[in-house]
Scaffold this motif. Structure first.
Motif, PDB file in Angstrom:
ATOM      1  N   GLY A 149      40.997  57.637 108.992  1.00  0.00           N
ATOM      2  CA  GLY A 149      42.230  58.266 108.499  1.00  0.00           C
ATOM      3  C   GLY A 149      43.283  58.415 109.580  1.00  0.00           C
ATOM      4  N   SER A 150      43.072  57.820 110.742  1.00  0.00           N
ATOM      5  CA  SER A 150      43.965  58.069 111.888  1.00  0.00           C
ATOM      6  C   SER A 150      45.394  57.585 111.637  1.00  0.00           C
ATOM      7  N   ARG A 151      46.310  58.240 112.347  1.00  0.00           N
ATOM      8  CA  ARG A 151      47.734  57.883 112.285  1.00  0.00           C
ATOM      9  C   ARG A 151      48.157  57.367 113.672  1.00  0.00           C
ATOM     10  N   THR A 152      49.419  56.992 113.815  1.00  0.00           N
ATOM     11  CA  THR A 152      49.894  56.443 115.086  1.00  0.00           C
ATOM     12  C   THR A 152      49.675  57.443 116.219  1.00  0.00           C
ATOM     13  N   ARG A 153      49.078  56.943 117.282  1.00  0.00           N
ATOM     14  CA  ARG A 153      48.711  57.800 118.408  1.00  0.00           C
ATOM     15  C   ARG A 153      48.369  56.935 119.610  1.00  0.00           C
ATOM     16  N   ASP A 154      48.002  57.587 120.726  1.00  0.00           N
ATOM     17  CA  ASP A 154      47.563  56.841 121.897  1.00  0.00           C
ATOM     18  C   ASP A 154      46.055  56.645 121.834  1.00  0.00           C
ATOM     19  N   LYS A 155      45.606  55.559 122.395  1.00  0.00           N
ATOM     20  CA  LYS A 155      44.183  55.215 122.312  1.00  0.00           C
ATOM     21  C   LYS A 155      43.763  54.545 123.615  1.00  0.00           C
ATOM     22  N   SER A 156      42.581  54.885 124.128  1.00  0.00           N
ATOM     23  CA  SER A 156      42.045  54.182 125.303  1.00  0.00           C
ATOM     24  C   SER A 156      41.428  52.871 124.840  1.00  0.00           C
ATOM     25  N   LEU A 157      41.626  51.836 125.626  1.00  0.00           N
ATOM     26  CA  LEU A 157      41.140  50.508 125.240  1.00  0.00           C
ATOM     27  C   LEU A 157      39.713  50.295 125.755  1.00  0.00           C
ATOM     28  N   THR A 158      38.917  49.583 124.969  1.00  0.00           N
ATOM     29  CA  THR A 158      37.510  49.357 125.344  1.00  0.00           C
ATOM     30  C   THR A 158      37.412  48.241 126.386  1.00  0.00           C
ATOM     31  N   PRO A 159      36.264  48.170 127.067  1.00  0.00           N
ATOM     32  CA  PRO A 159      36.045  47.047 127.997  1.00  0.00           C
ATOM     33  C   PRO A 159      36.145  45.689 127.293  1.00  0.00           C
ATOM     34  N   VAL A 160      35.730  45.614 126.031  1.00  0.00           N
ATOM     35  CA  VAL A 160      35.817  44.332 125.297  1.00  0.00           C
ATOM     36  C   VAL A 160      37.285  43.925 125.139  1.00  0.00           C
ATOM     37  N   THR A 161      38.126  44.893 124.777  1.00  0.00           N
ATOM     38  CA  THR A 161      39.561  44.599 124.627  1.00  0.00           C
ATOM     39  C   THR A 161      40.187  44.265 125.979  1.00  0.00           C
ATOM     40  N   TYR A 162      39.755  45.010 127.000  1.00  0.00           N
ATOM     41  CA  TYR A 162      40.265  44.724 128.349  1.00  0.00           C
ATOM     42  C   TYR A 162      39.965  43.266 128.714  1.00  0.00           C
ATOM     43  N   LYS A 163      38.722  42.842 128.460  1.00  0.00           N
ATOM     44  CA  LYS A 163      38.317  41.464 128.792  1.00  0.00           C
ATOM     45  C   LYS A 163      39.117  40.452 127.957  1.00  0.00           C
ATOM     46  N   GLN A 164      39.350  40.796 126.686  1.00  0.00           N
ATOM     47  CA  GLN A 164      40.086  39.890 125.797  1.00  0.00           C
ATOM     48  C   GLN A 164      41.537  39.707 126.254  1.00  0.00           C
ATOM     49  N   ASN A 165      42.162  40.796 126.727  1.00  0.00           N
ATOM     50  CA  ASN A 165      43.613  40.757 126.966  1.00  0.00           C
ATOM     51  C   ASN A 165      44.035  40.707 128.431  1.00  0.00           C
ATOM     52  N   CYS A 166      43.135  41.026 129.385  1.00  0.00           N
ATOM     53  CA  CYS A 166      43.580  41.107 130.787  1.00  0.00           C
ATOM     54  C   CYS A 166      43.965  39.733 131.331  1.00  0.00           C
ATOM     55  N   ILE A 167      43.521  38.672 130.663  1.00  0.00           N
ATOM     56  CA  ILE A 167      43.864  37.314 131.118  1.00  0.00           C
ATOM     57  C   ILE A 167      45.374  37.055 131.092  1.00  0.00           C
ATOM     58  N   TYR A 168      46.107  37.862 130.325  1.00  0.00           N
ATOM     59  CA  TYR A 168      47.559  37.663 130.247  1.00  0.00           C
ATOM     60  C   TYR A 168      48.290  38.359 131.394  1.00  0.00           C
ATOM     61  N   PHE A 169      47.562  39.195 132.150  1.00  0.00           N
ATOM     62  CA  PHE A 169      48.206  40.011 133.192  1.00  0.00           C
ATOM     63  C   PHE A 169      47.947  39.412 134.571  1.00  0.00           C
ATOM     64  N   SER A 174      46.125  44.870 136.334  1.00  0.00           N
ATOM     65  CA  SER A 174      47.344  45.633 136.037  1.00  0.00           C
ATOM     66  C   SER A 174      47.483  45.909 134.540  1.00  0.00           C
ATOM     67  N   MET A 175      46.564  45.398 133.732  1.00  0.00           N
ATOM     68  CA  MET A 175      46.646  45.676 132.286  1.00  0.00           C
ATOM     69  C   MET A 175      46.456  47.177 132.040  1.00  0.00           C
ATOM     70  N   PRO A 176      47.388  47.791 131.295  1.00  0.00           N
ATOM     71  CA  PRO A 176      47.218  49.220 130.991  1.00  0.00           C
ATOM     72  C   PRO A 176      45.927  49.462 130.215  1.00  0.00           C
ATOM     73  N   ARG A 177      45.334  50.618 130.417  1.00  0.00           N
ATOM     74  CA  ARG A 177      44.081  50.941 129.716  1.00  0.00           C
ATOM     75  C   ARG A 177      44.325  51.782 128.471  1.00  0.00           C
ATOM     76  N   ARG A 178      45.610  52.089 128.220  1.00  0.00           N
ATOM     77  CA  ARG A 178      45.923  52.884 127.032  1.00  0.00           C
ATOM     78  C   ARG A 178      47.082  52.241 126.275  1.00  0.00           C
ATOM     79  N   ALA A 179      47.103  52.503 124.982  1.00  0.00           N
ATOM     80  CA  ALA A 179      48.171  51.932 124.156  1.00  0.00           C
ATOM     81  C   ALA A 179      48.489  52.895 123.019  1.00  0.00           C
ATOM     82  N   PHE A 180      49.720  52.774 122.507  1.00  0.00           N
ATOM     83  CA  PHE A 180      50.034  53.411 121.221  1.00  0.00           C
ATOM     84  C   PHE A 180      49.619  52.443 120.133  1.00  0.00           C
TER      85      PHE A 180
END
Ligand code: F6R
Length: 261
Positions: A149-169, A174-180
């Motif tokens: 039921g969550s709404r827009t908020r800040d969220k810490s990113l998992t190691p899996v997401t970090y691995k998926q997306n850090c290749i772009y940084f 330097s990839m942020p570990r938190r996102a809205f």
């Protein structure tokens, strides 16, 4: 839920863009919910082509993106605002003022979530939400255990997401570990959901999300609650789906898909 299996990623992308384009032609004031990531790049290229070559008109449309990294300014090359401008907004006739992403530089973190929710509500809600799926089952950046039921908020990113997306940084650290991110509840409020998933590396997770139990461990499974959702996959992503034969039969025979076959 409908699952549509296309022969390859290019066909899956084309179908996704076509559904979005047709929705916009029917309702020029569409409010789109948009996603970023590698999967969507080709969808945006196709929408840009449709705008350029077929006169698809975004001039009265609005958009709200799912998420943005906390700490990245709009002009940062890794921000999702930058991604959207490079891949879509600079190539279509949408008014920049009608394009919305959470503000990654907001200092009032809870306030930013509330502001974004209010902006979506003021636009009349999202008509069509485009979704991808992360390798940990996230939609937007709703990582495992996000409330359904969550709404827009800040969220810490998992190691899996970090691995998926850090290749772009550059450097990757330097990839942020938190996102809205829009919440799962925000996403489920959209009037229609179109999820696009391609590639063998997504086969396991999409099978769990679509055919497995609904669980906050796989946020994408929450789309099973939605009454108007289509999941478009290529053969590679479909490879672990148990109900493949039924999904194919249904796409071939349901009258609502006549014009898309
Ligand atoms: C990003 C978003 C994410 C991506 C997902 C898949 O705005 O909503 O949930 O859709 O991480 O990303 P790709 O397409 O890069 O595999």
């Amino acid at each position: 839920m409908e699952v549509i299996i296309q022969p390859d990623a290019a066909a899956a992308v084309k179908l996704t863009a076509r559904i979005m384009g047709d929705a916009l032609r029917k309702n020029p004031e569409m409010v789109f919910g948009l996603a970023t990531g590698a999967t969507m790049e080709a969808v945006y290229a196709e929408l840009a082509r449709m705008c350029r070559e077929e006169g698809l008109d975004f001039s009265n449309a609005k958009s709200f993106n799912l998420d943005e990294y906390i700490g990245l300014a709009p002009e940062d090359k890794n921000s999702y605002r930058y991604y959207m401008e490079q891949h879509l907004f600079n190539h279509i006739n949408i008014k920049k003022a009608n394009t919305h992403l959470p503000n990654g530089m907001a200092t009032d973190i809870p306030g930013e979530g509330a502001r974004y929710e209010a902006a979506i509500a003021a636009a009349g809600g999202i008509d069509l939400q485009l979704l991808g799926i992360g390798q940990d089952g996230h939609i937007g950046f709703n990582e495992p255990l996000s409330s359904l039921g969550s709404r827009t908020r800040d969220k810490s990113l998992t190691p899996v997401t970090y691995k998926q997306n850090c290749i772009y940084f550059d450097p990757p650290e330097s990839m942020p570990r938190r996102a809205f991110t829009m919440g799962v509840g925000t996403i489920l409020d959209a009037r229609r959901i179109v999820m696009l998933v391609t590639g063998e590396h997504k086969a396991d997770i999409i099978a769990k999300a679509v055919e497995g139990p609904v669980t906050s461990m796989i946020s994408a499974s929450a789309i099973q609650f939605h009454r108007n959702v289509v999941v478009i996959v290529d053969e590679a992503a479909a490879s672990k789906l148990e109900g493949k034969d039924y999904y194919r039969w249904s796409f071939e025979n349901e009258p609502c898909w006549n014009e898309y076959r």
